[in-house]
Design a protein around this motif. Sequence first.
Motif, PDB file in Angstrom:
ATOM      1  N   PHE A   1      93.245 -29.901  19.455  1.00 27.54           N
ATOM      2  CA  PHE A   1      93.889 -31.203  19.238  1.00 27.54           C
ATOM      3  C   PHE A   1      93.047 -32.295  19.893  1.00 27.54           C
ATOM      4  O   PHE A   1      92.677 -32.189  21.060  1.00 27.54           O
ATOM      5  N   ASN A   2      92.738 -33.329  19.116  1.00 25.68           N
ATOM      6  CA  ASN A   2      91.895 -34.414  19.626  1.00 25.68           C
ATOM      7  C   ASN A   2      92.747 -35.479  20.311  1.00 25.68           C
ATOM      8  O   ASN A   2      92.956 -36.569  19.779  1.00 25.68           O
ATOM      9  N   GLY A   3      93.217 -35.194  21.510  1.00 31.86           N
ATOM     10  CA  GLY A   3      94.078 -36.129  22.233  1.00 31.86           C
ATOM     11  C   GLY A   3      93.290 -37.199  22.969  1.00 31.86           C
ATOM     12  O   GLY A   3      92.123 -37.011  23.309  1.00 31.86           O
TER      13      GLY A   3
ATOM     14  N   PRO B   1      97.004 -41.007  28.608  1.00 33.13           N
ATOM     15  CA  PRO B   1      97.272 -42.349  28.074  1.00 33.13           C
ATOM     16  C   PRO B   1      98.530 -42.400  27.215  1.00 33.13           C
ATOM     17  O   PRO B   1      99.301 -43.368  27.272  1.00 33.13           O
ATOM     18  N   GLN B   2      98.746 -41.354  26.412  1.00 31.84           N
ATOM     19  CA  GLN B   2      99.879 -41.371  25.474  1.00 31.84           C
ATOM     20  C   GLN B   2     101.230 -41.289  26.180  1.00 31.84           C
ATOM     21  O   GLN B   2     102.249 -41.682  25.618  1.00 31.84           O
ATOM     22  N   GLU B   3     101.240 -40.814  27.423  1.00 34.66           N
ATOM     23  CA  GLU B   3     102.494 -40.774  28.190  1.00 34.66           C
ATOM     24  C   GLU B   3     103.028 -42.180  28.442  1.00 34.66           C
ATOM     25  O   GLU B   3     104.226 -42.371  28.626  1.00 34.66           O
TER      26      GLU B   3
ATOM     27  N   GLU C   1      97.326 -45.899  22.892  1.00 38.66           N
ATOM     28  CA  GLU C   1      96.550 -45.244  21.841  1.00 38.66           C
ATOM     29  C   GLU C   1      95.195 -45.930  21.670  1.00 38.66           C
ATOM     30  O   GLU C   1      94.201 -45.298  21.348  1.00 38.66           O
ATOM     31  N   THR C   2      95.187 -47.261  21.857  1.00 37.04           N
ATOM     32  CA  THR C   2      93.972 -48.062  21.725  1.00 37.04           C
ATOM     33  C   THR C   2      93.988 -49.173  22.779  1.00 37.04           C
ATOM     34  O   THR C   2      94.994 -49.373  23.464  1.00 37.04           O
TER      35      THR C   2
END
Length: 301
Positions: free
Chosen positions: A66-68, A170-172, A176-177
């Motif tokens: 998975f490219n997290g 970061p997603q926590e 995302e960007t």
Amino acid sequence: MEKEVGSGGSSLAYKLLFSCPFGLSQPQLSAVFDESCDRIPHSDSNLENSISQIWDQRVQKNGSLFNGKKFRYGGYSQKSGDGSKKESYVCLHLGLTDYRTFVGTNLNPSWEKFLVASEDDPTQCQHTSSPLGNGAIVETSDQKIVLLQRSNNVGEFPGHFVFPGGHPEPQEIGIETHEYCKGSKDSELVNKKVSQEMFESIIREVVEEIGVPATSLSDPLFIGISRRVLNVRPAIFFFIKCSLESKEIHQLYSKAQDGYESTQLYTVSMIEVEHMTSKMPGCHQGGFALYKLMVEALKKN
């Protein structure tokens, strides 16, 4: 503060990028999340193209990859407080990267070609993904240190001994960007969330990997930054006290959420850890060195 140490070969060598033996609490560790800390593409197009090629080969072998998103380590700055205690404050400089770019740069068989000849660490590693990892030296109530033995099925360092840890995510916190934090007020809020994630993520990793409840853990103290020399992988390390005895932790480990990443948990003395470091990834050897500096500093104080 940089110190490079070899231990019988470059694969087990580490560099201490920063150490704070007395530990920093959450208010003393800040973060600046900015695209200026993102990776700079290499001028060699063949080297850049190898990133996609290596990732595609990995995915063909393992479809579950998975490219997290990950935080990219771009250095740190330090300043002393104005109060009478002369407290020090550290600011982490972080960009954004992902697992795919990590596999294609840091884990590339030609990873050394991505490096720039420089004494300055962020400059030397400007073309690598360098996702920021984390680790915790967890001390039990009966003065033992928690170590895990990695599963033989993991991609990196199968069978090696490690401290509990993983990555701040970061997603926590909804990142995302970099578009997420345009504007000064937004960036202040994002930086605060990022610094909180440094501390919350290590508690999360410890709970998931060894199975202890969060209520049994002390507030983490940031003790420094270690980087393994092999593929220049950086990690921040924390010291955490656990109110449980070794026996209780062993019982809880059998039900740990991320127990599949490791095959066995050890609770060992500092001297025993010393004997196990030869089978640790370099950045975790560095984590233990940071812990020893902390122990020595507390003895002198």
